[in-house]
Motif scaffolding. Structure first.
Motif: not given
Length: 414
Positions: A78, A80, A84, A157, A189-190
């Motif tokens: 993971y 990120y 989240w 994505q 989120l990114k």
């Protein structure tokens, strides 16, 4: 519009029955990290192999896969923001993996379908019929490695790309505050989507910029208040770890990888190698050189495009930004370029019909799965797919710049 919806609806149904029986390695990272968070095992949320990209996952993650009845599942770590994990934790703990995956896949397919319409509104709201645009996007998605791998991995994505396109569409159609808030969500989120703020600056949309800053501050505050500090620390440590290495992989279309491969293999320590990747400790000069190339590319695109009318400016700048931002990053996974596929029919708004058709076919073939697989089989050590895809993206950049120059000359002659 009805025919466009029918095309996308049928494609979505085929995608659902084709991909939901498959274990999605990328999305599994979200499920496992959220499961560990819900179980109170915070130290396991960012557990990863020693060099992150090696083919041996953390022992705790493999053990959990066995407990869940999927001992042979392909699991990725993971990477990120931790907020989240907290949001998804109740769902991961309550739902079996494949139920969770199917629900997310439905959301991703809906986002992808919406992205097709957003791309058309950004590039050509009237010039190309919606049904034709949808058909062209579906054809290239279903035949390209970029599209197939995005769906195979149930890649988050997809949703991030939808948010970026949605933000740009809102900016173009006079809703700057919404544009800024949506981009803030994408960046939360990114991290990389925050770079698309340059479009706000180039367009002098200060309300959009302010909304994005406020949105990011709100997400940061919520995360700081609700998520344990050790997870933030672990997240930034993982980011630093990933940015310190250079993975040569078939699906990493990175200019940094290409620079390292051609000019620095004798300067870098090889950390490990297996059949899918060779990973080096990144040479110190590669990151600043890539950053300089990104800034030069952005400045050049601004200089050429700032005199265009608003419609043509968006048609040129938006695909250019997707190329420059993701091509020069530390990781340039193929699925990052998903929006380019959806924007590709817009070449018809920048070139004559004949030239646009030739270019569309050429780029569709260049990204097609048969071509990519052929290049992959030609030789492992050379990583022809990396070299090929960087060259294709540079070629698209050149085509877009040529279109901008042509439009500027045409305007000057009027």
């Amino acid at each position: 519009m009805v025919f466009a919806l029918l095309v996308i609806g049928f494609a979505a149904y085929i995608a659902f029955i084709s991909f939901t029986p498959i274990w999605p390695p990328d999305l599994s990272a979200f499920y496992f990290a959220a499961w560990f968070y819900a179980d109170g095992q915070l130290a396991e949320v960012y557990a990863a192999p020693v060099h992150f990209f090696s083919d041996l996952e953390a022992e705790s993650w493999r053990a959990l896969a066995g407990e869940l009845g999927h001992p042979e599942a392909d699991i990725l770590p993971y990477l990120y923001p931790p907020l989240w994990v907290m949001v998804l934790a109740p769902f991961a703990k309550a739902l079996p993996p494949f139920v969770f995956f199917k629900l997310v896949f439905v959301a991703h397919i809906a986002a992808l379908g919406a992205s097709i319409f957003l791309a058309r509104r950004i590039m050509a709201p009237t010039k190309i019929p919606a049904a034709l645009w949808a058909l062209l996007c579906v054809l290239i998605l279903s035949n390209s490695t970029i599209g197939i791998l995005s769906l195979y991995h149930n890649q988050p994505q997809i949703f991030v790309s939808f948010l970026v396109l949605f933000s740009i569409e809102r900016l173009r159609y006079g809703a700057p505050v919404s544009a800024g808030l949506i981009l803030a969500l994408a960046a939360a989120l990114k991290v990389t989507p925050v770079l698309f703020v340059v479009l706000f600056v180039a367009q002098r949309q200060w309300r959009a910029l302010g909304a994005m800053v406020c949105g990011l501050a709100a997400f940061g505050l919520i995360s700081w208040l609700l998520v344990p500090t050790e997870l933030h620390t672990a997240f930034f440590e993982r980011l630093a770890q990933v940015q310190s290495v250079l993975p040569m992989m078939h699906i990493n279309f990175s200019l940094q990888s290409l620079l390292g491969w051609f000019f620095a293999t004798d300067q870098m320590q090889m950390l490990f190698a297996h059949e899918e990747a060779i990973v080096y400790q990144k040479a110190g000069w590669i990151k600043p050189v890539a950053l300089a190339i990104m800034l030069i590319g952005m400045a050049w695109a601004w200089w050429v495009g700032h005199k265009l009318d608003d419609t043509d400016r968006y048609r040129v700048w938006v695909p250019l930004l997707f190329i420059v931002i993701y091509l020069t990053g530390p990781l340039s996974w193929g699925h990052y370029f998903l929006p380019l596929i959806l924007l590709l029919p817009g070449l018809a708004t920048l070139f004559s019909q004949t030239v646009a058709i030739v270019l569309f076919i050429a780029f569709a073939l260049a990204w097609s799965s048969p071509v990519q697989e052929t290049l992959k089989q030609l030789g492992q050590a050379e990583f022809y797919t990396v070299q090929w895809n960087v060259a294709v993206l540079v070629a698209l950049f050149v085509c877009l710049m040529a279109a901008a120059y042509r439009l500027n000359r045409r305007s000057a002659e009027l």
